[in-house]
Design a protein around this motif. Structure first.
Motif, PDB file in Angstrom:
ATOM      1  N   ASN A  65      14.329  28.795   8.772  1.00  0.00           N
ATOM      2  CA  ASN A  65      14.734  29.239  10.115  1.00  0.00           C
ATOM      3  C   ASN A  65      15.495  28.150  10.868  1.00  0.00           C
ATOM      4  O   ASN A  65      16.349  28.447  11.689  1.00  0.00           O
ATOM      5  CB  ASN A  65      13.529  29.718  10.930  1.00  0.00           C
ATOM      6  CG  ASN A  65      12.403  28.700  10.981  1.00  0.00           C
ATOM      7  OD1 ASN A  65      12.406  27.724  10.225  1.00  0.00           O
ATOM      8  ND2 ASN A  65      11.439  28.929  11.842  1.00  0.00           N
ATOM      9  N   GLY A  66      15.194  26.882  10.635  1.00  0.00           N
ATOM     10  CA  GLY A  66      15.968  25.800  11.217  1.00  0.00           C
ATOM     11  C   GLY A  66      15.606  25.468  12.643  1.00  0.00           C
ATOM     12  O   GLY A  66      15.877  26.236  13.575  1.00  0.00           O
ATOM     13  N   GLU A  67      14.995  24.295  12.848  1.00  0.00           N
ATOM     14  CA  GLU A  67      14.645  23.818  14.191  1.00  0.00           C
ATOM     15  C   GLU A  67      14.859  22.313  14.259  1.00  0.00           C
ATOM     16  O   GLU A  67      14.985  21.637  13.243  1.00  0.00           O
ATOM     17  CB  GLU A  67      13.187  24.166  14.508  1.00  0.00           C
ATOM     18  CG  GLU A  67      12.919  25.667  14.615  1.00  0.00           C
ATOM     19  CD  GLU A  67      11.433  25.981  14.735  1.00  0.00           C
ATOM     20  OE1 GLU A  67      11.069  26.789  15.590  1.00  0.00           O
ATOM     21  OE2 GLU A  67      10.652  25.411  13.934  1.00  0.00           O
ATOM     22  N   VAL A  68      14.877  21.802  15.496  1.00  0.00           N
ATOM     23  CA  VAL A  68      14.944  20.357  15.720  1.00  0.00           C
ATOM     24  C   VAL A  68      13.939  20.007  16.809  1.00  0.00           C
ATOM     25  O   VAL A  68      13.807  20.727  17.798  1.00  0.00           O
ATOM     26  CB  VAL A  68      16.377  19.902  16.088  1.00  0.00           C
ATOM     27  CG1 VAL A  68      16.887  20.579  17.352  1.00  0.00           C
ATOM     28  CG2 VAL A  68      16.461  18.383  16.200  1.00  0.00           C
ATOM     29  N   VAL A  86      13.431  23.345  19.354  1.00  0.00           N
ATOM     30  CA  VAL A  86      14.332  24.477  19.587  1.00  0.00           C
ATOM     31  C   VAL A  86      15.035  24.851  18.288  1.00  0.00           C
ATOM     32  O   VAL A  86      15.183  24.027  17.379  1.00  0.00           O
ATOM     33  CB  VAL A  86      15.377  24.165  20.683  1.00  0.00           C
ATOM     34  CG1 VAL A  86      14.720  23.865  22.017  1.00  0.00           C
ATOM     35  CG2 VAL A  86      16.267  23.011  20.257  1.00  0.00           C
ATOM     36  N   PRO A  87      15.522  26.091  18.153  1.00  0.00           N
ATOM     37  CA  PRO A  87      16.269  26.502  16.963  1.00  0.00           C
ATOM     38  C   PRO A  87      17.612  25.782  16.863  1.00  0.00           C
ATOM     39  O   PRO A  87      18.252  25.468  17.875  1.00  0.00           O
ATOM     40  CB  PRO A  87      16.477  28.007  17.182  1.00  0.00           C
ATOM     41  CG  PRO A  87      15.437  28.414  18.172  1.00  0.00           C
ATOM     42  CD  PRO A  87      15.250  27.236  19.064  1.00  0.00           C
ATOM     43  N   THR A  88      18.044  25.550  15.627  1.00  0.00           N
ATOM     44  CA  THR A  88      19.341  24.926  15.391  1.00  0.00           C
ATOM     45  C   THR A  88      20.435  25.951  15.077  1.00  0.00           C
ATOM     46  O   THR A  88      21.578  25.578  14.822  1.00  0.00           O
ATOM     47  CB  THR A  88      19.260  23.927  14.219  1.00  0.00           C
ATOM     48  OG1 THR A  88      18.867  24.625  13.032  1.00  0.00           O
ATOM     49  CG2 THR A  88      18.252  22.827  14.519  1.00  0.00           C
ATOM     50  N   LEU A  89      20.067  27.228  15.095  1.00  0.00           N
ATOM     51  CA  LEU A  89      21.009  28.334  14.848  1.00  0.00           C
ATOM     52  C   LEU A  89      21.641  28.255  13.468  1.00  0.00           C
ATOM     53  O   LEU A  89      22.811  28.620  13.271  1.00  0.00           O
ATOM     54  CB  LEU A  89      22.085  28.389  15.938  1.00  0.00           C
ATOM     55  CG  LEU A  89      21.572  28.491  17.380  1.00  0.00           C
ATOM     56  CD1 LEU A  89      22.731  28.686  18.345  1.00  0.00           C
ATOM     57  CD2 LEU A  89      20.549  29.602  17.538  1.00  0.00           C
ATOM     58  N   VAL A 117      25.619  22.032  18.332  1.00  0.00           N
ATOM     59  CA  VAL A 117      25.551  21.052  19.417  1.00  0.00           C
ATOM     60  C   VAL A 117      24.472  21.498  20.398  1.00  0.00           C
ATOM     61  O   VAL A 117      24.501  22.633  20.881  1.00  0.00           O
ATOM     62  CB  VAL A 117      26.905  20.917  20.143  1.00  0.00           C
ATOM     63  CG1 VAL A 117      26.844  19.798  21.180  1.00  0.00           C
ATOM     64  CG2 VAL A 117      28.033  20.669  19.155  1.00  0.00           C
ATOM     65  N   LEU A 118      23.510  20.593  20.673  1.00  0.00           N
ATOM     66  CA  LEU A 118      22.398  20.909  21.558  1.00  0.00           C
ATOM     67  C   LEU A 118      22.320  19.868  22.677  1.00  0.00           C
ATOM     68  O   LEU A 118      22.171  18.668  22.399  1.00  0.00           O
ATOM     69  CB  LEU A 118      21.071  20.931  20.788  1.00  0.00           C
ATOM     70  CG  LEU A 118      20.990  21.909  19.611  1.00  0.00           C
ATOM     71  CD1 LEU A 118      21.317  21.197  18.301  1.00  0.00           C
ATOM     72  CD2 LEU A 118      19.618  22.545  19.511  1.00  0.00           C
ATOM     73  N   ILE A 126      15.059  18.852  24.396  1.00  0.00           N
ATOM     74  CA  ILE A 126      16.278  19.457  23.865  1.00  0.00           C
ATOM     75  C   ILE A 126      16.483  20.821  24.494  1.00  0.00           C
ATOM     76  O   ILE A 126      15.565  21.646  24.535  1.00  0.00           O
ATOM     77  CB  ILE A 126      16.181  19.612  22.337  1.00  0.00           C
ATOM     78  CG1 ILE A 126      15.761  18.296  21.680  1.00  0.00           C
ATOM     79  CG2 ILE A 126      17.517  20.084  21.757  1.00  0.00           C
ATOM     80  CD1 ILE A 126      15.380  18.441  20.214  1.00  0.00           C
ATOM     81  N   ALA A 127      17.690  21.070  24.998  1.00  0.00           N
ATOM     82  CA  ALA A 127      18.043  22.385  25.534  1.00  0.00           C
ATOM     83  C   ALA A 127      18.569  23.265  24.403  1.00  0.00           C
ATOM     84  O   ALA A 127      18.928  22.770  23.337  1.00  0.00           O
ATOM     85  CB  ALA A 127      19.086  22.239  26.635  1.00  0.00           C
ATOM     86  N   PRO A 128      18.614  24.577  24.610  1.00  0.00           N
ATOM     87  CA  PRO A 128      19.153  25.463  23.574  1.00  0.00           C
ATOM     88  C   PRO A 128      20.582  25.106  23.196  1.00  0.00           C
ATOM     89  O   PRO A 128      21.358  24.602  24.015  1.00  0.00           O
ATOM     90  CB  PRO A 128      19.081  26.849  24.222  1.00  0.00           C
ATOM     91  CG  PRO A 128      17.980  26.742  25.214  1.00  0.00           C
ATOM     92  CD  PRO A 128      18.071  25.341  25.757  1.00  0.00           C
ATOM     93  N   ALA A 129      20.940  25.369  21.956  1.00  0.00           N
ATOM     94  CA  ALA A 129      22.280  25.066  21.461  1.00  0.00           C
ATOM     95  C   ALA A 129      23.338  25.771  22.299  1.00  0.00           C
ATOM     96  O   ALA A 129      23.177  26.934  22.678  1.00  0.00           O
ATOM     97  CB  ALA A 129      22.406  25.478  19.995  1.00  0.00           C
TER      98      ALA A 129
END
Length: 355
Positions: A65-68, A86-89, A117-118, A126-129
């Motif tokens: 799913n990908g997160e940071v 948050v998700p990295t999309l 870019v986040l 961290i804010a959403p991408a």
């Protein structure tokens, strides 16, 4: 005088013995490592970035799913405190970098085939991408290059550009970094340089004088040297990491330049499990091979040179170890190991001043 000790922050895959990110004190007089702390239950923090102010650590969570994730960091104690995630999309994020002003994170999503870019908040969260750029196309290797596989997201030394490698399409992509809230990165002109088909570009390193760019190719097991001028790499040398006649499996992994700017090191995995040393010509940036030696473990995916230039530490993903070598600053050669740390699946090493 610089600090005599540093914090070594270690990212690992958590499918084995490791539970998350570990922090050790590293002493530059002896190469000794002393345990400080470990986070609990952080999933696959396979690549890390430490903020320039030394107050925050960012870790990709390399999952489908990908997160940071973000952590506050206390250098004196090595303590990491979780802030947010948050998700990295994009799936399987494998690289993260942060600008010096701590405005944005840049994440490479390997299976997602994109860069994200986040934005960062003042408290380190961290804010959403706000942006993703997805590559299209494929390479000549049908198994490894069936689609885009973005591997790095590296800021140029002046932070005017973000370069990201694509193993799947054999390209180094080049974007201008504007830093605004909308579309912080935009494709440069040219927007990419092609790499030899089937080479699979992986990691990048800039020379200290910013005139040269070095690329390690995972599938080609080579280092490519570029003249670099304001976002425009121009290839000038392609040098193999393999001995003549080598027939085994390979997987070139990591590349770094010594703090004095005289030497370049590159690791190779598979059946090679070695590290190659090259001298850097100070007049034109080209490489001359010096030696190749076993790393002492299996799967040398990542390594780091301590800021004093006295030691090189190699993380072995497949043999659960970090091995510390003393460096000869005159010849660039590695000594016999001076220390060994047993730790599960280490794949990323970052130094931070132990203030």
């Amino acid at each position: 005088m610089g600090p005599k000790s540093f914090d070594l922050v270690i990212g690992a895959y958590t499918t084995g013995k490791s539970k998350g990110i570990a922090v050790y004190r590293f002493y530059t007089e002896t190469g000794r490592l002393a345990y400080l702390s470990q986070t609990d239950d952080v999933s696959n923090p396979s690549y890390l970035a430490v903020s320039a102010n030394n107050k925050f650590v960012y870790a990709v969570n390399e999952n489908d799913n990908g997160e940071v994730s973000s952590f506050s960091f206390e250098p004196k104690t090595g303590k990491l405190t979780f802030i947010n995630k948050v998700p990295t999309l994009g799936g399987s994020p494998c690289y993260v970098s942060v600008d010096k002003d701590q405005k944005n994170l840049f994440v490479a999503n390997y299976s997602g085939g994109n860069i994200a870019v986040l934005p960062l908040n003042a408290d380190g969260s961290i804010a959403p991408a706000v942006q993703t750029i997805k590559d299209s196309g494929h390479g000549i290797n049908k198994e490894r290059q069936e689609k885009a596989h973005v591997h790095t997201a590296v800021l140029s030394p002046d932070e005017k550009y973000v370069l990201y490698t694509d193993l799947g399409t054999d390209k180094i992509n080049i974007t201008k970094y504007k830093g605004g809230k909308d579309n912080p990165i935009v494709p440069a002109k040219p927007a990419f340089v092609n790499v030899t088909p089937g080479y699979g570009p992986r990691h990048l390193a800039f020379s200290a004088d910013k005139k040269y760019l070095y690329l390690i190719t995972e599938m080609g097991s080579s280092v490519i040297v570029y003249d670099y001028n304001n976002g425009k790499p121009k290839q000038k040398q392609d040098i193999s990491l393999l001995p003549d006649g080598f027939k085994g499996a390979t997987g070139a992994a990591d590349i770094h330049i010594s703090p004095n700017g005289k030497f370049l090191y590159a690791t190779n995995r598979g059946d090679a499990n070695d590290i190659s040393l090259f001298a850097i010509n100070q007049d034109n940036g080209e490489l001359t091979f010096i030696e190749r030696r076993p790393t002492g473990g299996k799967g040398p995916r990542n390594f780091v040179i301590d800021p004093t230039g006295k030691y090189l530490l190699i993380a072995h993903q497949n043999s659960d170890s970090i091995i510390v070598y003393r460096l000869d600053e005159t010849t660039g050669k590695l000594s016999q190991p001076v220390n060994r740390l047993e730790i599960g699946n280490p794949v990323c090493l970052k130094f931070a001043p132990a203030m």
